[in-house]
Design a protein around this motif. Sequence first.
Motif, short mmCIF file in Angstrom:
data_model
loop_
_atom_site.label_atom_id
_atom_site.label_comp_id
_atom_site.label_asym_id
_atom_site.label_seq_id
_atom_site.Cartn_x
_atom_site.Cartn_y
_atom_site.Cartn_z
N PRO A 2 0.64 -1.17 -0.09
CA PRO A 2 0.02 -0.11 -0.01
C PRO A 2 0.88 1.27 -0.18
O PRO A 2 1.85 1.24 0.52
CB PRO A 2 -0.93 -0.11 1.24
CG PRO A 2 -0.74 -1.65 1.83
CD PRO A 2 0.52 -2.08 1.17
N THR A 6 -2.29 5.60 2.17
CA THR A 6 -3.15 4.75 2.14
C THR A 6 -3.05 3.94 3.36
O THR A 6 -3.88 3.86 4.28
CB THR A 6 -3.28 3.49 1.15
OG1 THR A 6 -3.43 4.17 -0.15
CG2 THR A 6 -4.30 2.42 1.35
N ASN A 10 -5.39 4.02 6.75
CA ASN A 10 -5.83 2.99 7.29
C ASN A 10 -5.34 2.93 8.72
O ASN A 10 -6.45 2.48 9.82
CB ASN A 10 -5.15 1.64 6.77
CG ASN A 10 -5.62 1.30 5.26
OD1 ASN A 10 -6.67 1.77 5.04
ND2 ASN A 10 -5.10 0.66 4.62
#
Length: 203
Positions: A2, A6, A10
Amino acid sequence: MPKKATRLENARSRMYHDLLFDSAEVVFGTSGFGGATMQDIAAEAGVSLKTLYATYASKQELYDEVMRVRATEFVQLAGAAMEGADDAIERVRRGVVAYVEFLLAHEAWLRIHLRGRIAWSMKPQGKDAAAAWRQGLDDYARVIHEGQQQGVFCEGDAMELAILAQAVMQVQMARAIERKERDSSAVVESMLAHLWRLLGVAR
């Protein structure tokens, strides 16, 4: 792999999820489901209502998750503790230790049950909570049956005795909270004394 943005998003999402979960548990434990509001939960967490609703669509969804997650943790912990011994009496003792220590560490979750008059001897609402409850009850009934076969527990319907044991343990935890008892060993010994009488163990 990722992207950094991102991963950061998260991580932020997980942080808000955990913060809101813990805050909701406290508010539900203090006010009950009916008395709690999403505004109360957001205030406890120190976030905006917008942030709360971005993570949980409703108070019911949040309440259900608190009940499901804690019930699953609770049953798995007690079950694992009981599996750590071959002797039925030791299994029960270890299960009670795990049970008491978990509830004293998660007093808000315990208060949700006590405030809501949720009887642990009865099947709860919600599919996941009911499944966890049934697993815990089956675990206790199995250990009681083993103890009966070993001749250390009194004869009788193992499932009925397991249900009675759950009721006894809930009453003991309620009294511990009422007395502001924080010594887990004292609560364990009191609870075991009642359980041994129920199961016909000479101590």
